[in-house]
Scaffold this motif. Structure first.
Motif, PDB file in Angstrom:
ATOM      1  N   PHE A  32       0.822  -1.203   0.000  1.00 33.42           N
ATOM      2  CA  PHE A  32       0.000   0.000   0.000  1.00 33.42           C
ATOM      3  C   PHE A  32       0.861   1.259   0.000  1.00 33.42           C
ATOM      4  O   PHE A  32       0.514   2.253  -0.628  1.00 33.42           O
ATOM      5  N   ALA A  33       1.995   1.215   0.719  1.00 30.18           N
ATOM      6  CA  ALA A  33       2.881   2.380   0.716  1.00 30.18           C
ATOM      7  C   ALA A  33       3.471   2.614  -0.671  1.00 30.18           C
ATOM      8  O   ALA A  33       3.697   3.760  -1.078  1.00 30.18           O
ATOM      9  N   THR A  34       3.713   1.537  -1.411  1.00 32.46           N
ATOM     10  CA  THR A  34       4.228   1.671  -2.779  1.00 32.46           C
ATOM     11  C   THR A  34       3.172   2.283  -3.689  1.00 32.46           C
ATOM     12  O   THR A  34       3.475   3.128  -4.539  1.00 32.46           O
ATOM     13  N   ARG A  35       1.947   1.858  -3.519  1.00 31.36           N
ATOM     14  CA  ARG A  35       0.880   2.313  -4.418  1.00 31.36           C
ATOM     15  C   ARG A  35       0.347   3.696  -4.054  1.00 31.36           C
ATOM     16  O   ARG A  35       0.063   4.505  -4.929  1.00 31.36           O
ATOM     17  N   PHE A  36       0.235   3.978  -2.752  1.00 31.39           N
ATOM     18  CA  PHE A  36      -0.455   5.202  -2.346  1.00 31.39           C
ATOM     19  C   PHE A  36       0.410   6.185  -1.569  1.00 31.39           C
ATOM     20  O   PHE A  36      -0.015   7.317  -1.331  1.00 31.39           O
ATOM     21  N   HIS A  78      13.985  -2.883  -2.051  1.00 33.32           N
ATOM     22  CA  HIS A  78      15.255  -2.468  -1.434  1.00 33.32           C
ATOM     23  C   HIS A  78      15.030  -2.100   0.035  1.00 33.32           C
ATOM     24  O   HIS A  78      15.807  -2.483   0.921  1.00 33.32           O
ATOM     25  N   ARG A  79      13.950  -1.365   0.289  1.00 35.02           N
ATOM     26  CA  ARG A  79      13.615  -0.989   1.664  1.00 35.02           C
ATOM     27  C   ARG A  79      13.307  -2.231   2.507  1.00 35.02           C
ATOM     28  O   ARG A  79      13.729  -2.323   3.683  1.00 35.02           O
ATOM     29  N   MET A  80      12.589  -3.176   1.945  1.00 35.17           N
ATOM     30  CA  MET A  80      12.264  -4.410   2.662  1.00 35.17           C
ATOM     31  C   MET A  80      13.533  -5.170   3.046  1.00 35.17           C
ATOM     32  O   MET A  80      13.609  -5.754   4.116  1.00 35.17           O
ATOM     33  N   ARG A  81      14.519  -5.149   2.170  1.00 32.56           N
ATOM     34  CA  ARG A  81      15.775  -5.831   2.485  1.00 32.56           C
ATOM     35  C   ARG A  81      16.529  -5.078   3.587  1.00 32.56           C
ATOM     36  O   ARG A  81      17.122  -5.690   4.477  1.00 32.56           O
ATOM     37  N   GLU A  82      16.496  -3.752   3.530  1.00 30.65           N
ATOM     38  CA  GLU A  82      17.140  -2.953   4.585  1.00 30.65           C
ATOM     39  C   GLU A  82      16.570  -3.287   5.962  1.00 30.65           C
ATOM     40  O   GLU A  82      17.301  -3.315   6.954  1.00 30.65           O
ATOM     41  N   LEU A  83      15.266  -3.525   6.019  1.00 30.82           N
ATOM     42  CA  LEU A  83      14.599  -3.767   7.296  1.00 30.82           C
ATOM     43  C   LEU A  83      14.574  -5.239   7.685  1.00 30.82           C
ATOM     44  O   LEU A  83      14.029  -5.591   8.740  1.00 30.82           O
ATOM     45  N   GLY A  84      15.127  -6.107   6.835  1.00 33.69           N
ATOM     46  CA  GLY A  84      15.158  -7.531   7.150  1.00 33.69           C
ATOM     47  C   GLY A  84      13.871  -8.267   6.840  1.00 33.69           C
ATOM     48  O   GLY A  84      13.712  -9.433   7.223  1.00 33.69           O
ATOM     49  N   ASP A 126      19.247  -5.313  -6.899  1.00 34.68           N
ATOM     50  CA  ASP A 126      19.706  -4.373  -7.932  1.00 34.68           C
ATOM     51  C   ASP A 126      19.254  -4.832  -9.322  1.00 34.68           C
ATOM     52  O   ASP A 126      18.918  -4.013 -10.184  1.00 34.68           O
ATOM     53  N   GLN A 127      19.244  -6.138  -9.529  1.00 34.42           N
ATOM     54  CA  GLN A 127      18.806  -6.682 -10.818  1.00 34.42           C
ATOM     55  C   GLN A 127      17.335  -6.366 -11.076  1.00 34.42           C
ATOM     56  O   GLN A 127      16.931  -6.085 -12.210  1.00 34.42           O
ATOM     57  N   LEU A 128      16.522  -6.394 -10.015  1.00 37.21           N
ATOM     58  CA  LEU A 128      15.111  -6.035 -10.159  1.00 37.21           C
ATOM     59  C   LEU A 128      14.977  -4.592 -10.643  1.00 37.21           C
ATOM     60  O   LEU A 128      14.166  -4.302 -11.536  1.00 37.21           O
ATOM     61  N   ALA A 129      15.756  -3.685 -10.074  1.00 39.54           N
ATOM     62  CA  ALA A 129      15.693  -2.278 -10.489  1.00 39.54           C
ATOM     63  C   ALA A 129      16.048  -2.130 -11.966  1.00 39.54           C
ATOM     64  O   ALA A 129      15.407  -1.370 -12.706  1.00 39.54           O
ATOM     65  N   ALA A 183      13.748 -12.182 -11.423  1.00 36.79           N
ATOM     66  CA  ALA A 183      14.879 -11.271 -11.268  1.00 36.79           C
ATOM     67  C   ALA A 183      15.419 -11.289  -9.849  1.00 36.79           C
ATOM     68  O   ALA A 183      16.608 -11.020  -9.625  1.00 36.79           O
ATOM     69  N   LEU A 184      14.565 -11.609  -8.891  1.00 33.98           N
ATOM     70  CA  LEU A 184      14.973 -11.620  -7.490  1.00 33.98           C
ATOM     71  C   LEU A 184      15.627 -12.936  -7.071  1.00 33.98           C
ATOM     72  O   LEU A 184      15.961 -13.113  -5.896  1.00 33.98           O
ATOM     73  N   LEU A 185      15.792 -13.837  -8.045  1.00 37.85           N
ATOM     74  CA  LEU A 185      16.413 -15.127  -7.745  1.00 37.85           C
ATOM     75  C   LEU A 185      17.704 -15.291  -8.540  1.00 37.85           C
ATOM     76  O   LEU A 185      17.798 -14.816  -9.675  1.00 37.85           O
ATOM     77  N   PRO A 186      18.690 -15.971  -7.982  1.00 35.90           N
ATOM     78  CA  PRO A 186      19.905 -16.254  -8.753  1.00 35.90           C
ATOM     79  C   PRO A 186      19.580 -17.237  -9.875  1.00 35.90           C
ATOM     80  O   PRO A 186      18.615 -18.010  -9.768  1.00 35.90           O
ATOM     81  N   PRO A 187      20.370 -17.260 -10.953  1.00 35.16           N
ATOM     82  CA  PRO A 187      20.088 -18.156 -12.081  1.00 35.16           C
ATOM     83  C   PRO A 187      20.491 -19.589 -11.792  1.00 35.16           C
ATOM     84  O   PRO A 187      21.406 -20.151 -12.419  1.00 35.16           O
TER      85      PRO A 187
END
Length: 392
Positions: free
Chosen positions: A173-177, A222-228, A243-246, A267-271
């Motif tokens: 919701f924070a992303t959308r609104f 990225h923020r979600m990863r910063e916060l664990g 970074d690959q997602l971006a 993109a969020l997974l290694p190949p």
């Protein structure tokens, strides 16, 4: 000053007027996303209503008015009114009696504020009168909506302990609104991130896909990863994958392609194919989704060399995914349809080759040449057959 909902196509629907007549205008309110989105000038397709009536009364009154209903969640007070131009979920006012982070024991209520108090965010606790369209706001949702601020109702940690999925819903919701991160919400999400492990994997997978389908979820991830938080739901995703997602989101935008949740999850997974298979199993993804993740996991540096050849081998969708992740040009696939190889084994047999492995070997060899020559006409394929038979 009273805020009123602007009149829109959905507020003028004749069948909604019939529903209001059936339940009584003082005992029903439009609520949630349809109110929020309409106030923001966004299209609203899902109409939800709250009512003082018990579910059995809702069913009886709708039946008397000729409105068909389905008891979609009757234990929790929800009845769905069925209409040709869009169903309406009608839920009896509720208050929480007991919660454990995954399930809630509820009691029915007669108070609109009780119902508002059990919702997650202030911007989702807005109720509109069906006739006057006046908006009731119990927790400052209108101000938050105007400021593009997503804020939990009351104490953020308390609301998350009631339902742990609210951590992921906050980020979506924070992303959308929203246009900023709420400090209290961020701290609560960080502290309670481990509680996500207790949720059903289907719920986590669905919420993650909802987030990834938004126009640009990369800063949020990225923020979600910063916060664990990301580590709790997708531990396979490290800084490189974030970074690959971006980069992928930017590549999609440059190629004028719509957001695609599964491409972004890839993109969020290694190949690594076993990793893709494990994530698909853990999140209870469909077979088609699993196959797509594993196909993308097989990407290599040669994908960009022959885009149409890649698409012929793995399909248009997976080829697009792999090209975008490689930062390669996808224009060769725009409007292109995968051709059918114009040669059958029977034609080789008719030329005097005995049925068996030699026919298969010739077919495969000629098909490889056909791909390498960028799918020439059947006449050229016949020439290749002639050449192969002559050489043989």
């Amino acid at each position: 000053m009273t805020t009123t909902l602007p009149a829109t196509d959905w507020t003028a629907r004749d069948n909604l007027a019939r529903l209001v007549d059936a339940l009584g205008p003082d005992d029903i309110r439009w609520v949630g996303g349809c109110v929020r989105d309409t106030l923001l000038g966004l299209a609203s397709n899902d109409i939800d209503a709250a009512t003082r009536h018990l579910p059995a009364t809702v069913i009886d009154r709708c039946k008397a008015a000729g409105i068909r209903t389905i008891p979609t969640g009757i234990d929790h007070g929800t009845v769905t009114a069925v209409f040709d131009d869009g169903n309406v979920e009608i839920t009896t006012l509720r208050r929480d009696v007991e919660t454990d982070g995954r399930h809630a024991t509820i009691a029915f209520s007669q108070e609109w504020r009780d119902d508002a108090a059990r919702r997650d965010f202030t911007i989702n606790a807005l109720y509109a009168h069906p006739l006057t369209l006046a908006v009731d706001d119990y927790f400052g949702g209108l101000d938050d909506l105007a400021a593009r601020r997503v804020r939990f109702i009351g104490d953020a940690a308390t609301r998350i302990r009631e339902d742990h999925l609210r951590i992921l819903r906050y980020f979506r919701f924070a992303t959308r609104f929203g246009n900023e991160w709420d400090a209290q919400a961020s701290a609560a999400c960080q502290a309670l991130a481990p509680t996500l492990k207790g949720l059903s994997r289907e719920r986590v997978g669905a919420e993650l896909q909802n987030l990834l389908a938004l126009p640009d979820p990369a800063p949020t991830v990225h923020r979600m990863r910063e916060l664990g938080v990301l580590q709790e739901i997708l531990p396979e995703s490290g800084a490189r994958e974030v970074d690959q997602l971006a980069r992928l989101v930017a590549a999609e935008r440059d190629a004028a392609l719509a957001p695609d949740a599964m491409r972004r999850m890839a993109a969020l997974l290694p190949p690594i194919v076993p990793v893709a298979e494990a994530v698909a199993a853990r999140l209870r993804l469909s077979r088609a989704q699993r196959d797509r993740l594993t196909c993308v996991a097989r990407r290599d540096t040669e994908d960009a060399g022959h885009p149409r050849g890649l698409a012929y081998s793995v399909g248009i969708k997976c080829a697009l995914d792999r090209l975008l992740l490689a930062g390669a040009d996808t224009s060769p696939l725009k409007g292109w349809e995968v051709p059918v190889f114009p040669l059958k084994g029977g034609e080789i047999v008719a030329r005097g080759v005995a049925r068996g492995p030699e026919v298969a070997r010739l077919l495969q060899a000629i098909e490889r040449r056909w791909i390498d020559e960028h799918f020439p006409s059947r006449a050229r394929v016949v020439e290749m057959l002639d050449e192969s038979l002559h050489d043989g």
